[in-house]
Motif scaffolding. Sequence first.
Motif, mmCIF file in Angstrom:
data_model
loop_
_atom_site.group_PDB
_atom_site.id
_atom_site.type_symbol
_atom_site.label_atom_id
_atom_site.label_comp_id
_atom_site.label_asym_id
_atom_site.label_seq_id
_atom_site.Cartn_x
_atom_site.Cartn_y
_atom_site.Cartn_z
ATOM 1 N N GLN A 55 0.830 -1.200 0.000
ATOM 2 C CA GLN A 55 0.000 0.000 0.000
ATOM 3 C C GLN A 55 0.866 1.251 0.000
ATOM 4 O OE1 GLN A 55 -2.317 0.338 3.661
ATOM 5 N NE2 GLN A 55 -0.863 -0.959 4.747
ATOM 6 N N LYS A 56 0.281 2.325 -0.496
ATOM 7 C CA LYS A 56 0.994 3.599 -0.583
ATOM 8 C C LYS A 56 1.270 4.172 0.798
ATOM 9 C CE LYS A 56 0.378 8.369 -2.163
ATOM 10 N NZ LYS A 56 -0.563 9.313 -2.828
ATOM 11 N N VAL A 57 0.252 4.165 1.670
ATOM 12 C CA VAL A 57 0.391 4.725 3.019
ATOM 13 C C VAL A 57 0.819 3.604 3.964
ATOM 14 C CG1 VAL A 57 -0.780 5.906 4.917
ATOM 15 C CG2 VAL A 57 -1.367 6.461 2.543
ATOM 16 N N ARG A 58 2.070 3.584 4.342
ATOM 17 C CA ARG A 58 2.596 2.524 5.191
ATOM 18 C C ARG A 58 2.660 2.987 6.645
ATOM 19 N NH1 ARG A 58 7.665 0.324 1.450
ATOM 20 N NH2 ARG A 58 6.418 -0.114 -0.425
ATOM 21 N N ASN A 154 -4.463 0.728 5.642
ATOM 22 C CA ASN A 154 -4.707 2.030 6.263
ATOM 23 C C ASN A 154 -5.793 2.760 5.467
ATOM 24 O OD1 ASN A 154 -2.655 1.800 8.309
ATOM 25 N ND2 ASN A 154 -1.145 2.097 6.684
ATOM 26 N N THR A 156 -8.202 5.557 4.411
ATOM 27 C CA THR A 156 -8.102 7.013 4.410
ATOM 28 C C THR A 156 -9.154 7.639 5.317
ATOM 29 O OG1 THR A 156 -7.260 6.943 2.149
ATOM 30 C CG2 THR A 156 -8.149 9.048 2.916
ATOM 31 N N ASN A 398 -3.546 9.148 7.722
ATOM 32 C CA ASN A 398 -4.163 8.251 6.741
ATOM 33 C C ASN A 398 -4.656 9.064 5.555
ATOM 34 O OD1 ASN A 398 -3.691 6.288 8.656
ATOM 35 N ND2 ASN A 398 -5.707 5.351 8.465
ATOM 36 N N ASP A 400 -4.703 9.760 1.157
ATOM 37 C CA ASP A 400 -5.158 8.931 0.044
ATOM 38 C C ASP A 400 -4.276 7.696 -0.087
ATOM 39 O OD1 ASP A 400 -7.007 10.873 -0.353
ATOM 40 O OD2 ASP A 400 -6.224 11.570 -2.276
ATOM 41 N N ASN A 401 -4.922 6.549 -0.277
ATOM 42 C CA ASN A 401 -4.175 5.295 -0.261
ATOM 43 C C ASN A 401 -4.682 4.370 -1.356
ATOM 44 O OD1 ASN A 401 -2.324 3.409 0.604
ATOM 45 N ND2 ASN A 401 -3.516 2.721 2.362
ATOM 46 N N HIS A 402 -3.792 3.563 -1.870
ATOM 47 C CA HIS A 402 -4.168 2.510 -2.809
ATOM 48 C C HIS A 402 -3.179 1.367 -2.673
ATOM 49 C CE1 HIS A 402 -1.235 4.883 -5.206
ATOM 50 N NE2 HIS A 402 -0.849 3.678 -5.611
#
Length: 414
Positions: A55-58, A154, A156, A398, A400-402
């Motif tokens: 994921q982008k947000v670690r 995580n 958003t 948290n 934007d995440n993908h």
Amino acid sequence: MLKKVLTCALVMGVSAIATESVARSHIKKTGATDSHTPKVQFSGYLRAAALGVGQKVRSGDNAARFMSNGDLTMNAGGMTNNGITYGALAVIELDRAKSTKDRISEAYVYFSSDMLGSIQLGDTNGVGTLMMYDGTDVLGGIGGFGGQVDKVVNVTRGVDINQDTSNIGSSRATKISYISPVSGGWQLGLSYTPDTQNYGRLESGRKGYNSATDPQPLNIADRGIFVQNKLETALAYNRAFGPYSVGLFGTYKTGKVKGNRRGLHGVSDTKMHHLDTWQLGTLVDYNNWQIGGSYFDNGKSGMPKSKNFTNTNGFNFAVGYGMGPTSVAVGYTQTERTVTSGKAKADMASITVDHSLAKGLVAFAEANYFSFKSPTAHITSTELGTDNYPLDQRPSTNTDNHGTVFVLGTKVMF
């Protein structure tokens, strides 16, 4: 075709209502006895899996993880001399992550009659859950977008990936439910919950409890906002047409939303929109195929009247195909809600593969792709730190995440 098995059954398996009058492919499975003498039966499942998360947000967690969880169901039931089925059912969650919490997720008594219908009294889901089927009932594995993805990614801030109308107040608070007999393929359900904060033995609010120093009482299910006089109505239609088995389902929920009466976690007397939600769903079987989907709209339920926020609305859709011991399903969901300066949205796609190795033993694999987006002004807002904002409690980190979640595991059912 793979079906999601819910331990809290709408009608116990001994009821002719469940076994003869309703299309079999649309009945939630149970294990009630058909004997005149009360008997105790145990059933349940335990699954273990390995997960790979990208994921982008670690947050410093390992990309490779393991999980195990399940349910143990005890059903003690019998039948009276005049043909009324009765019993008691309890569900214990086999989840060590809840070792410091109440593990009993359901505990209720039930009565069922061919002519009068069924009654449940205790801690369990209402008819809005029991009588609703959608795309999540088609997916296998750990549930795809309707499972536990939110436990390992995580999400958003402001985004809600819940797939139904149960995100305000405890869905398993103490209640009474009535499910009518089936007539011409139609069945009606009603549930009443006096207070979604309470479960088990209800205690008076005047027990010398000090919210500032005393631990939270065990019979308080929610620490945030809650719903009083919650009413759920559901209507189902099931009919077989040659090789087709068609189910149509609808539910509506209403009730008065209030802040926590004990003043916990920063909840003030902010006025909130009352519960006003609805959902439509369908589940269709054709030979080895199964198709499910739904649309739901939670309106402004539970949102502060001082803000122009909305609760979640969205849809899901899934298609499954069974090939002997193997079942494959693909599905997609999209949810959104109005928040500060725009919309908070979620898009998720899932594919699941289940293979039966033996009776009660299943190996499964699953892949999920997700994309979460929310306005920057909402993510960075400093007003969202209290329980007046039940869907906005995630940290401002948290963003934007993908990413993707891959699952490989096994499940033992007994």
